[in-house]
Design an enzyme around this catalytic site. Structure first.
Site, mmCIF file in Angstrom:
data_model
loop_
_atom_site.group_PDB
_atom_site.id
_atom_site.type_symbol
_atom_site.label_atom_id
_atom_site.label_comp_id
_atom_site.label_asym_id
_atom_site.label_seq_id
_atom_site.Cartn_x
_atom_site.Cartn_y
_atom_site.Cartn_z
ATOM 1 N N HIS A 215 0.830 -1.207 0.000
ATOM 2 C CA HIS A 215 0.000 0.000 0.000
ATOM 3 C C HIS A 215 0.861 1.252 0.000
ATOM 4 C CE1 HIS A 215 1.142 -1.058 3.971
ATOM 5 N NE2 HIS A 215 0.113 -0.591 4.660
ATOM 6 N N TYR A 216 1.887 1.267 0.842
ATOM 7 C CA TYR A 216 2.804 2.407 0.908
ATOM 8 C C TYR A 216 3.591 2.533 -0.393
ATOM 9 C CZ TYR A 216 6.501 5.474 2.659
ATOM 10 O OH TYR A 216 7.376 6.513 2.847
ATOM 11 N N SER A 217 4.141 1.427 -0.879
ATOM 12 C CA SER A 217 4.938 1.447 -2.104
ATOM 13 C C SER A 217 4.117 1.935 -3.283
ATOM 14 C CB SER A 217 5.493 0.047 -2.395
ATOM 15 O OG SER A 217 6.311 -0.409 -1.336
ATOM 16 N N SER B 214 1.391 3.788 -3.228
ATOM 17 C CA SER B 214 1.035 5.203 -3.087
ATOM 18 C C SER B 214 2.197 6.108 -3.471
ATOM 19 C CB SER B 214 0.577 5.495 -1.657
ATOM 20 O OG SER B 214 1.643 5.405 -0.726
ATOM 21 N N LYS B 215 3.405 5.723 -3.109
ATOM 22 C CA LYS B 215 4.566 6.555 -3.430
ATOM 23 C C LYS B 215 4.947 6.438 -4.909
ATOM 24 C CE LYS B 215 5.310 8.367 0.638
ATOM 25 N NZ LYS B 215 5.171 9.824 0.865
#
Length: 244
Positions: free
Chosen positions: A150-152, A154-155
């Site tokens: 999710h973080y990867s 989004s970035k």
């Protein structure tokens, strides 16, 4: 400390009450500029403004709320610089074990919010014929960290937004760039497992985490007039982890 010239410039910094955002605010002020902090934590804003002095103001803003962001942009007046720094990790877990709610929230905070702030601020910059937008992405957006899809994602999306917006604004006097730092030991570490922290450190050839002040120095240069021929670009600050 080398002095980057931001004399008379005003920077809006999201998530500016702590960590990389606060370090960036400090460097903007040291460079002659003023800062407006947008953050969800009103108490942290008050503490940061008290620390930063009379060239800092702040406003609690829910960055995923389009109306709230537009109101904050109108209230800020002239905005020369926008630093989209606010973000969350969303914790760690394998993709199929993450809840849809935390996946959506992470993308909302890390990607939708920078879209909303840019959408609100760009017209003001266009009216002035000048602007600098700096998006704080992550090395995870380049490489994709395991247990952080999710973080990867989004970035990675923020990198894509940077490239598109930079091309759309080329020739207007507004430059849009992003940075992809390795992890800095800030409060965001509280959202991660120790296993994930160890994983990130193991991938950095310089064998340490980046300091917030180091990231702030790159952000502030990108926010200055000295940065004049880069837009839609990705600037690495990952201690050698990625060289592309």
């Amino acid at each position: 400390m080398n002095r980057i010239d931001l004399e008379g410039r005003t920077a809006v910094i999201t998530g500016g009450a702590r960590g990389i955002g606060l370090a960036t605010a400090e460097r903007v002020i040291a460079s002659g500029g003023s800062v407006v902090i947008w953050d969800v934590d009103g108490a942290a804003i008050e503490a940061a403004v008290a620390e930063l002095g009379d060239r800092a103001t702040g406003r609690p803003v829910e960055l995923t709320d389009a109306a709230a962001v537009e109101e904050a942009a109108r209230a800020a007046g002239r905005i020369d610089i926008l630093v989209n720094n606010a973000g969350i990790t969303g914790g760690n877990g394998k993709t199929w074990e993450l809840s849809p709610e935390i996946w959506r929230k992470t993308v909302e905070v890390n990607l939708v919010a920078p879209f909303l702030t840019s959408r609100a601020v760009v017209p003001l910059m266009l009216a002035n014929g000048y602007g600098r937008i700096v998006n704080v992405a992550s090395i995870a957006g380049k490489e994709g960290n395991p247990n952080a899809s999710h973080y990867s994602a989004s970035k990675a999306g923020l990198i894509g937004l940077t490239k598109s917006l930079g091309k759309e604004l080329a020739g207007t006097g507004i430059l849009v760039n992003c940075i992809t730092p390795a992890a800095a030991r800030t409060a965001i570490f509280d959202q991660m497992s120790q296993e994930h922290i160890n994983y990130m450190l193991s991938k950095i050839p310089l064998a340490r985490f980046v300091e917030p002040a180091e990231v702030a120095a790159m952000i502030v240069w990108l926010a200055s007039e000295d940065c004049s021929f880069s837009t839609g670009a990705v600037f690495d600050i990952s201690g050698g982890r990625a060289v592309y």
